[in-house]
Design a protein around this motif. Structure first.
Motif, mmCIF file in Angstrom:
data_model
loop_
_atom_site.group_PDB
_atom_site.id
_atom_site.type_symbol
_atom_site.label_atom_id
_atom_site.label_comp_id
_atom_site.label_asym_id
_atom_site.label_seq_id
_atom_site.Cartn_x
_atom_site.Cartn_y
_atom_site.Cartn_z
ATOM 1 N N LEU A 35 46.325 45.816 38.209
ATOM 2 C CA LEU A 35 46.081 46.828 38.956
ATOM 3 C C LEU A 35 46.240 48.226 38.351
ATOM 4 C CD1 LEU A 35 46.456 45.628 42.815
ATOM 5 C CD2 LEU A 35 44.228 45.880 41.386
ATOM 6 N N LYS A 36 47.539 48.313 37.751
ATOM 7 C CA LYS A 36 47.935 49.405 37.087
ATOM 8 C C LYS A 36 46.914 49.438 35.857
ATOM 9 C CE LYS A 36 52.384 49.899 38.952
ATOM 10 N NZ LYS A 36 53.825 49.941 38.698
ATOM 11 N N THR A 37 46.953 48.344 35.029
ATOM 12 C CA THR A 37 46.249 48.196 33.784
ATOM 13 C C THR A 37 45.103 47.296 33.859
ATOM 14 O OG1 THR A 37 48.432 48.559 32.684
ATOM 15 C CG2 THR A 37 46.506 47.868 31.376
ATOM 16 N N PRO A 38 43.871 47.814 34.586
ATOM 17 C CA PRO A 38 42.890 46.951 34.884
ATOM 18 C C PRO A 38 42.045 46.274 33.411
ATOM 19 C CG PRO A 38 42.519 49.143 35.899
ATOM 20 C CD PRO A 38 43.634 49.159 34.968
ATOM 21 N N LEU A 39 41.455 45.216 33.662
ATOM 22 C CA LEU A 39 40.788 44.670 32.224
ATOM 23 C C LEU A 39 39.511 45.348 32.034
ATOM 24 C CD1 LEU A 39 42.861 42.512 33.391
ATOM 25 C CD2 LEU A 39 41.502 40.841 32.027
ATOM 26 N N ASP A 40 39.035 45.515 30.992
ATOM 27 C CA ASP A 40 37.772 46.126 30.768
ATOM 28 C C ASP A 40 36.822 44.978 30.540
ATOM 29 O OD1 ASP A 40 37.848 44.753 28.069
ATOM 30 O OD2 ASP A 40 38.280 46.605 27.076
ATOM 31 N N ARG A 41 35.631 45.151 30.757
ATOM 32 C CA ARG A 41 34.433 44.152 30.927
ATOM 33 C C ARG A 41 34.390 43.112 29.860
ATOM 34 N NH1 ARG A 41 29.224 42.361 30.078
ATOM 35 N NH2 ARG A 41 27.962 41.738 31.854
ATOM 36 N N ALA A 42 34.753 43.418 28.429
ATOM 37 C CA ALA A 42 34.918 42.684 27.422
ATOM 38 C C ALA A 42 36.274 41.599 27.519
ATOM 39 C CB ALA A 42 34.952 43.197 26.148
ATOM 40 N N SER A 43 37.192 42.289 27.938
ATOM 41 C CA SER A 43 38.488 41.357 28.253
ATOM 42 C C SER A 43 38.283 40.394 29.561
ATOM 43 C CB SER A 43 39.634 42.253 28.522
ATOM 44 O OG SER A 43 40.085 42.931 27.632
ATOM 45 N N LEU A 44 37.409 40.796 30.447
ATOM 46 C CA LEU A 44 37.300 39.940 31.858
ATOM 47 C C LEU A 44 36.296 38.707 31.411
ATOM 48 C CD1 LEU A 44 36.692 42.486 34.454
ATOM 49 C CD2 LEU A 44 38.196 40.660 34.679
ATOM 50 N N LEU A 45 35.288 39.149 30.551
ATOM 51 C CA LEU A 45 34.472 38.092 29.929
ATOM 52 C C LEU A 45 35.174 37.015 29.109
ATOM 53 C CD1 LEU A 45 30.971 39.872 29.147
ATOM 54 C CD2 LEU A 45 31.574 38.320 31.002
ATOM 55 N N LYS A 50 37.720 31.259 28.908
ATOM 56 C CA LYS A 50 38.975 30.421 29.001
ATOM 57 C C LYS A 50 39.299 29.704 30.282
ATOM 58 C CE LYS A 50 41.550 33.380 25.661
ATOM 59 N NZ LYS A 50 42.482 34.049 25.178
ATOM 60 N N LEU A 51 38.778 30.289 31.286
ATOM 61 C CA LEU A 51 39.265 29.583 32.719
ATOM 62 C C LEU A 51 38.768 28.622 32.858
ATOM 63 C CD1 LEU A 51 40.685 31.429 35.266
ATOM 64 C CD2 LEU A 51 38.508 31.770 36.075
ATOM 65 N N GLU A 52 39.781 27.570 33.498
ATOM 66 C CA GLU A 52 39.326 26.204 33.910
ATOM 67 C C GLU A 52 38.666 26.225 35.074
ATOM 68 O OE1 GLU A 52 42.731 23.811 33.547
ATOM 69 O OE2 GLU A 52 42.995 24.233 31.276
ATOM 70 N N ASP A 53 38.969 27.329 36.052
ATOM 71 C CA ASP A 53 38.163 27.299 37.467
ATOM 72 C C ASP A 53 36.558 27.981 36.992
ATOM 73 O OD1 ASP A 53 40.659 26.620 38.977
ATOM 74 O OD2 ASP A 53 41.081 28.406 37.670
ATOM 75 N N GLU A 54 35.901 27.906 38.135
ATOM 76 C CA GLU A 54 34.720 28.669 38.011
ATOM 77 C C GLU A 54 34.651 29.971 38.231
ATOM 78 O OE1 GLU A 54 31.590 27.010 37.712
ATOM 79 O OE2 GLU A 54 32.895 25.178 37.668
ATOM 80 N N PRO A 55 33.907 30.753 37.258
ATOM 81 C CA PRO A 55 33.985 32.204 37.462
ATOM 82 C C PRO A 55 34.077 32.811 38.812
ATOM 83 C CG PRO A 55 32.223 31.496 35.987
ATOM 84 C CD PRO A 55 32.769 30.273 36.646
ATOM 85 N N ALA A 56 33.168 32.370 39.721
ATOM 86 C CA ALA A 56 33.392 32.618 41.132
ATOM 87 C C ALA A 56 34.635 32.760 41.668
ATOM 88 C CB ALA A 56 32.170 31.838 41.895
ATOM 89 N N ASP A 57 35.459 31.780 41.221
ATOM 90 C CA ASP A 57 36.743 31.602 41.939
ATOM 91 C C ASP A 57 37.722 32.694 41.323
ATOM 92 O OD1 ASP A 57 36.029 29.200 42.877
ATOM 93 O OD2 ASP A 57 36.954 27.969 41.360
ATOM 94 N N PRO A 78 29.439 34.579 34.930
ATOM 95 C CA PRO A 78 30.570 35.567 34.254
ATOM 96 C C PRO A 78 30.071 37.139 34.316
ATOM 97 C CG PRO A 78 30.049 33.481 33.060
ATOM 98 C CD PRO A 78 29.064 33.418 34.040
ATOM 99 N N ASP A 79 28.888 36.991 33.923
ATOM 100 C CA ASP A 79 28.431 38.598 33.782
ATOM 101 C C ASP A 79 28.859 39.263 35.283
ATOM 102 O OD1 ASP A 79 27.810 38.982 31.187
ATOM 103 O OD2 ASP A 79 25.838 38.079 31.526
ATOM 104 N N ALA A 80 28.291 38.831 36.229
ATOM 105 C CA ALA A 80 28.212 39.383 37.470
ATOM 106 C C ALA A 80 29.659 39.586 38.107
ATOM 107 C CB ALA A 80 27.454 38.611 38.515
ATOM 108 N N VAL A 81 30.543 38.485 37.682
ATOM 109 C CA VAL A 81 31.959 38.607 38.232
ATOM 110 C C VAL A 81 32.665 39.652 37.173
ATOM 111 C CG1 VAL A 81 34.119 37.327 37.911
ATOM 112 C CG2 VAL A 81 32.246 36.052 38.865
#
Length: 117
Positions: A35-45, A50-57, A78-81
């Motif tokens: 929350l202090k250092t939010p991820l940018d779009r590329a980092s989130l993607l 890498k996530l073993e969970d579904e993107p929606a999770d 992934p894009d919408a999330v």
């Protein structure tokens, strides 16, 4: 360089539990208060990839989510999330642990120990 990254929210007991488990295991970790250092779009993607969970999770469907009038069915790709979490970082589920090319959401709490082993 740290062996592990934990995306952490200090106000969340489950997230604090994950940080405590990492520390108790003696693992060198980078703790990122997202929350202090939010991820940018590329980092989130990259994280979602890498996530073993579904993107929606990765999206918290809490009162804030509902208050925005959002529909969970709109946030499954992934894009919408990534787009949603760039706009509203507080909707990112926590904690998220990343090690190498693997990542998990640390909920329920017992997933953390298994991931660290």
């Amino acid at each position: 360089m740290a062996d592990l990254t934990v995306f952490h929210h200090t106000g969340c007991s489950t997230s604090r539990h994950a940080v405590d488990e990492v520390s108790a295991a003696g693992i060198d970790a980078e703790v990122v208060q997202y929350l202090k250092t939010p991820l940018d779009r590329a980092s989130l993607l990259g994280l979602i990839d890498k996530l073993e969970d579904e993107p929606a999770d990765l999206v918290r469907k809490d009162g804030f989510f509902k208050g925005l009038g959002l529909d969970p069915d709109d946030f499954v790709t992934p894009d919408a999330v990534a787009d949603l979490l760039v706009e509203h970082p507080r909707l990112m589920q926590r904690p998220v642990l990343v090690r190498g090319d693997r990542a998990i959401i640390g909920r329920p709490k017992d997933r953390v120990a298994a991931f660290l082993a």
